[in-house]
Design an enzyme around this catalytic site. Structure first.
Site, short mmCIF file in Angstrom:
data_model
loop_
_atom_site.label_atom_id
_atom_site.label_comp_id
_atom_site.label_asym_id
_atom_site.label_seq_id
_atom_site.Cartn_x
_atom_site.Cartn_y
_atom_site.Cartn_z
N ASP A 153 29.64 -8.89 30.01
CA ASP A 153 29.57 -9.95 30.94
C ASP A 153 30.95 -10.36 31.18
O ASP A 153 31.25 -11.52 31.13
CB ASP A 153 28.87 -11.14 30.29
CG ASP A 153 27.46 -10.63 29.81
OD1 ASP A 153 26.96 -9.81 30.27
OD2 ASP A 153 27.11 -11.38 28.69
N GLU A 188 19.79 -11.20 37.45
CA GLU A 188 20.72 -12.03 36.99
C GLU A 188 22.17 -11.83 36.95
O GLU A 188 22.53 -11.14 37.83
CB GLU A 188 20.47 -11.86 35.48
CG GLU A 188 20.81 -10.52 34.65
CD GLU A 188 20.57 -10.45 33.28
OE1 GLU A 188 19.73 -11.13 32.52
OE2 GLU A 188 21.07 -9.24 32.73
N HIS A 224 26.35 -7.12 35.18
CA HIS A 224 27.07 -8.21 35.02
C HIS A 224 28.50 -8.16 35.39
O HIS A 224 29.17 -8.53 34.54
CB HIS A 224 26.86 -8.79 33.47
CG HIS A 224 26.64 -10.32 33.51
ND1 HIS A 224 25.86 -11.02 33.30
CD2 HIS A 224 27.88 -11.13 33.74
CE1 HIS A 224 26.11 -12.37 33.28
NE2 HIS A 224 27.28 -12.42 33.69
N ARG A 232 29.20 -2.72 24.83
CA ARG A 232 29.35 -3.04 26.30
C ARG A 232 30.82 -3.26 26.37
O ARG A 232 31.06 -4.47 26.20
CB ARG A 232 28.36 -3.77 26.82
CG ARG A 232 26.77 -3.29 26.46
CD ARG A 232 25.87 -4.41 27.34
NE ARG A 232 25.86 -5.52 26.40
CZ ARG A 232 25.21 -6.83 26.70
NH1 ARG A 232 24.39 -6.70 27.69
NH2 ARG A 232 25.26 -7.72 25.80
#
Length: 331
Positions: free
Chosen positions: A14, A193, A257, A291
């Site tokens: 993110d 999202e 994201h 990630r």
């Protein structure tokens, strides 16, 4: 063209970058989901080795005690604000996520200073799973965009927009901009999202992420004319296919994201996102730490639409096991 070496930061999902006074200020989800971190560098590539500073840690109990997700840092009228999502560490009956959105404020010019004040929960007017807030200012109006669950709409989250009275208070009408409707938004979970905003010339572009957080994760796009009423859902057009998705050729999986920044000379738009470089994940993808934050230049077509292409291959070392790397941070 700017030369970016990926990943730009290891094990930070993110990712969000705010550029100010020639510095790139980076934050993102820590794999332990227990803190908010900042890194600062005068180059994007320099973020990789930049000192990491812990500027906030989860509470022992209550709504800000568990699963600290997706912080973003913004500067509004001379003050710093960090928006993030958190959940209580108490078990709930259906064992689903129970996040709400919160904001911190710092009136110092230095975001690393110990002046962060908790401004509390962002009240959207109804009580349900809510996360991934971002803000932007257009025509002297401050807007808040976020993801939230509506129990009357199938799925886990939709994207909403509202004007703001101040950086911690919404004001007036709330509009839903997108919900999971296409098959590529419903893989594993029904999710919209992680909204991110890029304003360029006559248009405002809003990207979002869809589906579960494994290889299915991908990026969708809405766009609107900057002169339109952004609280009118009909002002926005939604692209029917993902604009950024997994690449077998480059071994990049689940890109999403994202946030946006610009090159060091301010001449090129850059997308910042996370992705893994392997497909097989043991257990819940949420707890696989690999990630990594990545970045690449955005191209534009002749009608002003962004072209992201495929997520580029890695050039730097990455861990090959689901182990969280040793912390290198100020506590």
């Amino acid at each position: 063209m700017v030369n970016i070496s990926n990943p730009i930061v290891l094990q930070r999902a993110d990712p969000f970058i705010y550029k100010e006074k020639g510095n790139y200020i980076f934050t993102g989800s820590h794999p332990k989901y227990d803190r908010i971190i900042l890194r600062i560098s005068d180059t994007i590539n320099g973020l990789y080795d930049a000192k990491e500073h812990v500027i906030w840690e989860k509470h022992d109990k209550g709504g800000q005690s568990h699963l600290i997700w997706a912080p973003e840092i913004h500067k509004i009228k001379g003050k710093w604000y960090i928006y993030y999502a958190a959940a209580p560490n108490e078990k709930i009956e259906d064992d689903t996520f129970n996040h709400r959105m919160y904001v911190l404020e710092n009136n110092s010019d230095d975001p690393l200073s110990d002046n962060w004040v908790d401004k509390g929960q962002i009240d959207t007017g109804w009580d349900s799973f809510a996360l991934d807030a971002t803000i932007f200012c257009l025509n002297d109006t401050l807007y808040y965009v976020w993801a939230q669950q509506d129990f009357e709409i199938p799925g886990h989250s939709n994207i909403y927009i509202s004007k703001m009275k101040n950086p911690w208070t919404l004001e007036g009408e709330i509009t839903m901009l997108t919900y999971p409707e296409y098959d590529w938004e419903k893989q594993g979970f029904l999710v919209n999202e992680g909204p991110a905003v890029l304003i360029k010339e006559n248009y405002i572009y809003l990207t979002y992420s869809a589906s579960a957080t494994g290889i299915e994760y991908c990026v969708g796009l809405l766009y609107a004319d900057i002169t339109s009423d952004l609280l009118d859902s009909s002002s926005w057009s939604k692209v029917s296919q993902p604009i950024f998705k997994s690449s077998n050729v480059n071994a990049q999986y689940g890109p999403g994201h994202n946030s946006f920044t610009v090159s060091e000379d301010d001449n090129q738009d850059i997308i910042v996102y996370h992705a893994r470089n392997y497909q097989t994940i043991e257990g819940d993808p949420l707890y696989d730490p690999n990630r990594h934050a990545r970045a690449q230049v955005i191209e534009w077509d002749n009608i002003g639409m962004p072209i992201l292409g495929e997520p580029v291959p890695d050039e730097r070392w990455t861990p090959n096991s689901p182990r969280i790397l040793e912390d290198d941070s100020d506590d």
